[in-house]
Every structure is written in C-alpha cells, then in structure tokens.
Enzyme design. Sequence first.
Site, PDB file in Angstrom:
ATOM      1  N   LYS A  27       0.814  -1.220   0.000  1.00  0.00           N
ATOM      2  CA  LYS A  27       0.000   0.000   0.000  1.00  0.00           C
ATOM      3  C   LYS A  27       0.852   1.276   0.000  1.00  0.00           C
ATOM      4  CE  LYS A  27      -2.254   0.578   3.862  1.00  0.00           C
ATOM      5  NZ  LYS A  27      -1.724   1.747   4.594  1.00  0.00           N
ATOM      6  N   ARG A  43      -8.563   4.169   9.758  1.00  0.00           N
ATOM      7  CA  ARG A  43      -8.287   2.815  10.213  1.00  0.00           C
ATOM      8  C   ARG A  43      -9.520   2.113  10.743  1.00  0.00           C
ATOM      9  NH1 ARG A  43      -3.165   1.123  10.282  1.00  0.00           N
ATOM     10  NH2 ARG A  43      -1.694   2.820  10.556  1.00  0.00           N
ATOM     11  N   ARG A  61      11.525 -12.228   5.437  1.00  0.00           N
ATOM     12  CA  ARG A  61      12.750 -11.450   5.613  1.00  0.00           C
ATOM     13  C   ARG A  61      13.815 -12.248   6.371  1.00  0.00           C
ATOM     14  NH1 ARG A  61      12.871  -5.554   8.275  1.00  0.00           N
ATOM     15  NH2 ARG A  61      11.708  -6.671   9.872  1.00  0.00           N
ATOM     16  N   ARG A 107      13.994 -12.458  12.307  1.00  0.00           N
ATOM     17  CA  ARG A 107      13.619 -11.738  13.533  1.00  0.00           C
ATOM     18  C   ARG A 107      12.352 -12.335  14.124  1.00  0.00           C
ATOM     19  NH1 ARG A 107      14.776  -5.807  11.762  1.00  0.00           N
ATOM     20  NH2 ARG A 107      16.938  -5.683  12.367  1.00  0.00           N
ATOM     21  N   ARG A 137      -0.523 -10.343  14.414  1.00  0.00           N
ATOM     22  CA  ARG A 137      -0.677  -8.955  13.989  1.00  0.00           C
ATOM     23  C   ARG A 137      -1.799  -8.837  12.958  1.00  0.00           C
ATOM     24  NH1 ARG A 137       4.811  -7.634  12.472  1.00  0.00           N
ATOM     25  NH2 ARG A 137       4.366  -7.211  10.291  1.00  0.00           N
TER      26      ARG A 137
END
Length: 236
Positions: free
Chosen positions: A30, A105, A144, A178, A189
């Site tokens: 986005k 949001r 990642r 991580r 999340r």
Amino acid sequence: MTSAAVTGTAARNRRARRIIVMMGAPGAGKGTQAERLAEALGLPHVSTGELFRAMRKSDTPLAEQVRGYMDSGALVPDDIVVAMVDDRLTWKDAGSGVILDGFPRTVAQAEALDGMLSRVGTAVSAVPYIEVPTELLLARLTGRRICSVDDQHLYHVVAMPPKEDGICDIDGAELYQRVDDSEETVQARLDKQLPPMFEVVDYYAGHDVLFAVPGDQAPEAVTGELLRLINARANG
Ligand SMILES: [Zn+2]
C-alpha cells in the site's frame, strides 16, 4: 472578478479535488503504491506515520497533545487523529487533493473523514483496495532474513533470496529471522489488524467509491491498474 466568477471557480476546484484513500493489509504494498500514485497524479502522499513524526517537531497545541499520548505510550484517540488529518487537508499542497495512507483505520474515522470533507463541500473520490490473499501476505511478511554478522545485509526468501539457502552472499555468515517476522507474530498482527480494515473496506464499498485491484502481480502492473481505474472514475 465578480463574485459569481469566484463562486464558479470554487465549484470547479471542489469538483477537481481528489481525495483518494488507499486500503490494503500490511504487506500488500500500500505505501509503495501510494507513493507511486502521488507522483503520477501530482498529489501529496499523506501517511499517518509521517503525520505523527511531523508532530514530534511541531509546536502547535495539537502537536503538544499528540506528543503527550505518544510519550505516555497510549493510543492516540480517534478525534485527535482526525484533527491531525483535518489540519493536513488545509495545507496549500493539498488543494488539488491528497492520497491518504493509514487513515481511516476504523469506521468511526471513516465517518469523521466524510463529515470533515462534507463541511468543505467535497467527498472521498476513490478508495483503491489492494487485495492480497492472506497466505501471500504471510509469505511476504515472514520472508525477511538478516545476516548474523551485518544487519544491513537483508534478504527475502521470495523477493530477494540469497544464492545459497540461509547463507549471506556477501560474507558467508548465517541468516536468521527476527522474532517480529515469525509466522506466529505476523499471524497475530494480521488477526488484530485485518478485521477493522475489512470493516472500513465494507463501509466504502457501501458508498460506491471502492475498487479492488489484485495485489499479487508485479508492482508496476498494480500501479498501472490503479491509475487506469482512478482516472476512469475522475472522467466518468
Ligand atoms: Zn552478511
């Protein structure tokens, strides 16, 4: 200039003002697309992240209030976020419109945005929604990998894989993931962020300004499709 001419100009400006609200899950691209659209359409890219950072350096009463919440670690309440965006929309560079990224949001924020825009005789003109299947979001957000010797050596198992699995191309050190990027953390999340986002998407779909663009294609293709649909709306 007569007052009628002034009124006419104002009316044209209002019609021409483009308020574009970017929607998309984390990992949908986005922010990148908002940046590209801003450049192509000549509109400022207004992200709430950037607005919050700007509040750190500003000395207005609003900024002071925002800093109070940020420093205490509290969530900045809706009416304050709305006031920040309201203020940003009065800046000179927003005269022809803006590309909002990260706001609204929640449905409450979307309603507040509609309210503030209608007070100045305008409305949200387009809500591009970059739609990416949840499995793909997970793959993007968990892919990642970081070099254990130098954290500037970044990889992504899908987008930018190392030559040898789990090994840094530059120094041969082991790569690691991580905790923030682990599937468990990312899933938690998404579970928290997606339901309110879907509510906002439904809100705009109900107001006939939403259009979905598949985000599981090359970024350039997504940009092309977004521009085509936004311009079709402006001319239609
Ligand atoms: Zn390395």
